[in-house]
Design an enzyme around this catalytic site. Structure first.
Site, PDB file in Angstrom:
ATOM      1  N   ASN A  10      23.255 -51.391  -8.812  1.00 40.35           N
ATOM      2  CA  ASN A  10      23.071 -50.049  -8.577  1.00 40.35           C
ATOM      3  C   ASN A  10      24.235 -49.121  -9.055  1.00 40.35           C
ATOM      4  O   ASN A  10      25.449 -49.213  -8.815  1.00 40.35           O
ATOM      5  CB  ASN A  10      23.648 -49.964  -6.866  1.00 40.35           C
ATOM      6  CG  ASN A  10      23.548 -48.706  -6.173  1.00 40.35           C
ATOM      7  OD1 ASN A  10      23.194 -47.557  -6.778  1.00 40.35           O
ATOM      8  ND2 ASN A  10      23.677 -48.590  -4.875  1.00 40.35           N
ATOM      9  N   LYS A  17      27.612 -50.865  -9.493  1.00 37.20           N
ATOM     10  CA  LYS A  17      27.835 -51.676  -8.336  1.00 37.20           C
ATOM     11  C   LYS A  17      27.132 -52.716  -8.437  1.00 37.20           C
ATOM     12  O   LYS A  17      26.006 -52.545  -8.622  1.00 37.20           O
ATOM     13  CB  LYS A  17      27.971 -50.634  -6.976  1.00 37.20           C
ATOM     14  CG  LYS A  17      28.811 -49.464  -6.839  1.00 37.20           C
ATOM     15  CD  LYS A  17      28.653 -49.078  -5.539  1.00 37.20           C
ATOM     16  CE  LYS A  17      29.360 -47.639  -5.372  1.00 37.20           C
ATOM     17  NZ  LYS A  17      28.861 -46.862  -4.724  1.00 37.20           N
ATOM     18  N   ARG A  91      18.505 -50.111  -8.405  1.00 40.60           N
ATOM     19  CA  ARG A  91      18.240 -48.789  -7.561  1.00 40.60           C
ATOM     20  C   ARG A  91      18.116 -47.861  -8.547  1.00 40.60           C
ATOM     21  O   ARG A  91      18.839 -47.803  -9.699  1.00 40.60           O
ATOM     22  CB  ARG A  91      19.536 -48.369  -6.927  1.00 40.60           C
ATOM     23  CG  ARG A  91      19.680 -47.306  -6.539  1.00 40.60           C
ATOM     24  CD  ARG A  91      20.224 -46.788  -5.074  1.00 40.60           C
ATOM     25  NE  ARG A  91      20.363 -45.289  -4.862  1.00 40.60           N
ATOM     26  CZ  ARG A  91      21.370 -44.725  -4.977  1.00 40.60           C
ATOM     27  NH1 ARG A  91      22.738 -45.093  -5.176  1.00 40.60           N
ATOM     28  NH2 ARG A  91      21.202 -43.312  -4.597  1.00 40.60           N
ATOM     29  N   HIS A 179      18.991 -39.935  -2.688  1.00 39.88           N
ATOM     30  CA  HIS A 179      19.699 -40.843  -1.470  1.00 39.88           C
ATOM     31  C   HIS A 179      18.520 -41.440  -0.523  1.00 39.88           C
ATOM     32  O   HIS A 179      18.745 -42.077   0.628  1.00 39.88           O
ATOM     33  CB  HIS A 179      20.511 -40.005  -0.525  1.00 39.88           C
ATOM     34  CG  HIS A 179      21.655 -39.476  -1.203  1.00 39.88           C
ATOM     35  ND1 HIS A 179      22.105 -38.032  -1.268  1.00 39.88           N
ATOM     36  CD2 HIS A 179      22.429 -39.992  -2.274  1.00 39.88           C
ATOM     37  CE1 HIS A 179      23.330 -38.012  -1.650  1.00 39.88           C
ATOM     38  NE2 HIS A 179      23.412 -38.888  -2.475  1.00 39.88           N
ATOM     39  N   HIS A 202      23.520 -37.134   4.737  1.00 38.73           N
ATOM     40  CA  HIS A 202      24.306 -38.145   3.665  1.00 38.73           C
ATOM     41  C   HIS A 202      25.146 -37.411   3.192  1.00 38.73           C
ATOM     42  O   HIS A 202      25.067 -36.823   2.167  1.00 38.73           O
ATOM     43  CB  HIS A 202      23.358 -38.942   2.873  1.00 38.73           C
ATOM     44  CG  HIS A 202      23.971 -40.030   2.050  1.00 38.73           C
ATOM     45  ND1 HIS A 202      23.844 -41.210   1.993  1.00 38.73           N
ATOM     46  CD2 HIS A 202      24.795 -39.634   0.721  1.00 38.73           C
ATOM     47  CE1 HIS A 202      24.444 -41.697   1.241  1.00 38.73           C
ATOM     48  NE2 HIS A 202      25.032 -41.055   0.393  1.00 38.73           N
ATOM     49  N   ASN A 205      30.251 -38.126  -2.046  1.00 42.56           N
ATOM     50  CA  ASN A 205      30.615 -37.263  -3.284  1.00 42.56           C
ATOM     51  C   ASN A 205      29.382 -36.712  -3.672  1.00 42.56           C
ATOM     52  O   ASN A 205      29.341 -35.519  -4.025  1.00 42.56           O
ATOM     53  CB  ASN A 205      30.974 -38.269  -4.475  1.00 42.56           C
ATOM     54  CG  ASN A 205      31.694 -37.377  -5.540  1.00 42.56           C
ATOM     55  OD1 ASN A 205      32.111 -36.347  -5.191  1.00 42.56           O
ATOM     56  ND2 ASN A 205      31.382 -37.677  -6.863  1.00 42.56           N
ATOM     57  N   ARG A 235      28.677 -30.619  -7.678  1.00 40.93           N
ATOM     58  CA  ARG A 235      27.428 -30.016  -7.949  1.00 40.93           C
ATOM     59  C   ARG A 235      27.226 -28.672  -6.920  1.00 40.93           C
ATOM     60  O   ARG A 235      27.841 -28.760  -5.831  1.00 40.93           O
ATOM     61  CB  ARG A 235      26.136 -30.766  -7.496  1.00 40.93           C
ATOM     62  CG  ARG A 235      26.195 -32.132  -8.196  1.00 40.93           C
ATOM     63  CD  ARG A 235      25.302 -32.887  -7.880  1.00 40.93           C
ATOM     64  NE  ARG A 235      25.443 -34.392  -8.491  1.00 40.93           N
ATOM     65  CZ  ARG A 235      25.334 -35.385  -7.688  1.00 40.93           C
ATOM     66  NH1 ARG A 235      24.643 -35.482  -6.759  1.00 40.93           N
ATOM     67  NH2 ARG A 235      25.388 -36.701  -8.413  1.00 40.93           N
ATOM     68  N   ASP A 284      37.310 -34.439  -4.071  1.00 39.05           N
ATOM     69  CA  ASP A 284      37.393 -35.513  -2.954  1.00 39.05           C
ATOM     70  C   ASP A 284      38.056 -34.846  -1.718  1.00 39.05           C
ATOM     71  O   ASP A 284      39.004 -34.322  -1.577  1.00 39.05           O
ATOM     72  CB  ASP A 284      38.571 -36.661  -3.511  1.00 39.05           C
ATOM     73  CG  ASP A 284      38.596 -37.916  -2.657  1.00 39.05           C
ATOM     74  OD1 ASP A 284      38.916 -37.878  -1.656  1.00 39.05           O
ATOM     75  OD2 ASP A 284      38.312 -39.067  -3.386  1.00 39.05           O
ATOM     76  N   ARG A 286      39.196 -36.248   0.699  1.00 39.39           N
ATOM     77  CA  ARG A 286      40.893 -36.606   1.145  1.00 39.39           C
ATOM     78  C   ARG A 286      41.711 -35.867   0.599  1.00 39.39           C
ATOM     79  O   ARG A 286      42.800 -35.273   1.343  1.00 39.39           O
ATOM     80  CB  ARG A 286      41.044 -38.061   0.943  1.00 39.39           C
ATOM     81  CG  ARG A 286      40.460 -39.114   1.925  1.00 39.39           C
ATOM     82  CD  ARG A 286      40.351 -40.614   1.124  1.00 39.39           C
ATOM     83  NE  ARG A 286      39.411 -40.431  -0.013  1.00 39.39           N
ATOM     84  CZ  ARG A 286      38.970 -41.470  -0.375  1.00 39.39           C
ATOM     85  NH1 ARG A 286      39.154 -42.660  -0.071  1.00 39.39           N
ATOM     86  NH2 ARG A 286      38.176 -41.712  -1.489  1.00 39.39           N
ATOM     87  N   GLU A 384      22.452 -49.614   1.730  1.00 41.02           N
ATOM     88  CA  GLU A 384      21.484 -49.455   0.738  1.00 41.02           C
ATOM     89  C   GLU A 384      21.297 -50.933  -0.116  1.00 41.02           C
ATOM     90  O   GLU A 384      19.964 -51.068  -0.312  1.00 41.02           O
ATOM     91  CB  GLU A 384      22.002 -48.480  -0.515  1.00 41.02           C
ATOM     92  CG  GLU A 384      22.048 -47.189   0.107  1.00 41.02           C
ATOM     93  CD  GLU A 384      22.830 -46.076  -0.751  1.00 41.02           C
ATOM     94  OE1 GLU A 384      24.002 -46.708  -1.206  1.00 41.02           O
ATOM     95  OE2 GLU A 384      22.629 -44.873  -0.702  1.00 41.02           O
TER      96      GLU A 384
END
Ligand code: AMP
Length: 398
Positions: A10, A17, A91, A179, A202, A205, A235, A284, A286, A384
């Protein structure tokens, strides 16, 4: 059915990943997962976790390009410590207008999907590279593509069609969504009681939101590319097309070559906008929450814009679905950012959406609506890789 080791690959715009599952009748056990991240930056990361989530590898390698990054993955898979895969599931964000079904990958199919790179310009090149490498390195096993656009294929024409001249529609320019594998996995987790009228947000990021009727996609926020829809980390999301023309004219003054100017525009709308663009600080969530605590007004505006956009979109989907039974939050922000969930839902009482403060104080899967909320609000994780394994098992038995 015997146990089949299935590898899932992915790739994101700067990450790969991977996970390896053992699939047998009704059982799916993940035996290893990992990622290389920060490809092309100085902040490379490479980690591998075992079946119980213990980190077995945790490195910060130099990752100048995708070939160095993918070699780390294949070396780990060839180390002899994990079973050799019997099949690979890839993916893919978009296969363009002609590749809409999940299917076995051939060199011709890769060429076909590559010809529509413009439909997911940040994702397709690396995914195509990995498919070609996987076919070369594992020539004796089948590779399958699992498309994000697959889940959205049920959208009606009025949703898919874009209000542009027919010559561009004929080139395949329309709403495809993204997604999709995440949305599919949410519907899968809700089985056998999938609500008739469902909205799934969803929020990672990259962020998008979908209206789902009887388990099938009715509408989704992302368009031809993942740049459309709601504002996300870097985006714009949907924006007045006049803004693009304005920015393009400014860029073109210093960059007369049309392709180069288009690339620069793409960087502006895909990598420099969204939460990062508005806050001038970070993409981000956080970081933004920390900055808000410290009184940073731009971070506050960026997050307000994010939550406001999503609340508006939820409102329009309730109209489109003619009601709502359940709202699900997923993705890194949806699963973990308690404040975003509360802020998005704060003004949605007239739609029957009431979040319980105590129930909403946890991270990860939970029901967070009040006891009497007409709409159930839930948090679920996107599974996923598991969905991709399920598709591979199905396609192998066809
Ligand atoms: P994803 O793309 O799904 O991995 O999501 C990435 C986004 O999730 C980033 O904006 C992160 O800041 C956000 N995120 C991850 N963990 C947390 C957390 N504990 N609290 C708030 N946001 C989080």
């Amino acid at each position: 059915m015997t146990t089949l080791p299935i590898l899932v690959l992915n790739s994101g715009s700067s990450s790969i990943k991977f996970s390896l599952y053992e699939a047998s009748d009704g059982a799916r056990n993940r035996i290893v997962e990992g990622a290389v991240d920060g490809i092309g930056t100085d902040l490379g990361k490479f980690w591998i976790k075992d079946a119980v989530g213990e980190k077995q590898v945790d490195q910060t390698p130099v990752l100048p390009n995708r070939s160095v990054a993918f070699k780390l993955v294949t070396d780990a898979l060839n180390s002899g410590e994990v079973p050799a895969p019997a099949a690979i599931g890839h993916r893919m964000v978009s296969g363009g207008p002609t590749v809409l079904e999940n299917q076995r990958i051939t060199p011709q199919l890769i060429d076909e999907m590559e010809s529509y790179s413009a439909f997911a310009p940040l994702h397709t090149p690396i995914a195509i590279y990995i498919m070609r490498e996987a076919l070369r390195m594992f020539p004796s096993i089948p590779n399958f593509v699992c498309l994000d656009t697959y889940f959205h294929r049920t959208m009606p024409e009025v949703v898919k069609h874009m209000p542009i001249p027919e010559e561009y529609s004929a080139m395949g320019v329309r709403r495809y969504g993204a997604h999709g594998v995440s949305y599919e996995s949410i519907v899968y987790q809700l089985q056998p009681n999938v609500p008739d009228k469902l909205i799934v947000a969803h929020l990672g990021n990259g962020a998008s939101i979908s209206a789902i009727r009887n388990g099938q996609c009715l509408d989704t926020s992302m368009g031809l590319t993942p740049t459309g829809g709601i504002i996300s980390g870097t985006r714009t999301g949907d924006i007045d097309p006049g803004v693009l023309i304005f920015i393009l004219r400014r860029i073109a003054k210093a960059t007369p070559d049309a392709d180069e100017a288009a690339d620069k525009l793409e960087t502006v709308v895909s990598k420099r906008s969204g939460l990062l663009g508005v806050s001038g600080l970070s993409n981000d969530m956080r970081d933004l929450r920390e900055a808000i605590k410290a009184g940073n007004a731009k971070a506050r505006l960026a997050v307000d814009k994010f939550c406001w956009t999503i609340a508006r979109w939820i409102g329009s989907y309730v109209a489109e679905l003619n009601g709502l039974d359940m709202l699900v939050f997923t993705g890194g922000i949806g699963e973990n950012d308690i404040d975003s969930r509360a802020e998005i839902c704060a003004g949605l009482g007239t739609l029957g959406i009431f979040v319980d403060q105590a129930r909403n104080s946890v991270r990860g899967p939970a029901v967070i609506s009040t006891e009497n909320s007409p709409v159930t609000v839930r948090v679920l994780s996107p599974l996923e890789d598991l969905m991709i394994v399920n598709h591979v098992v199905r396609l192998m038995s066809e």
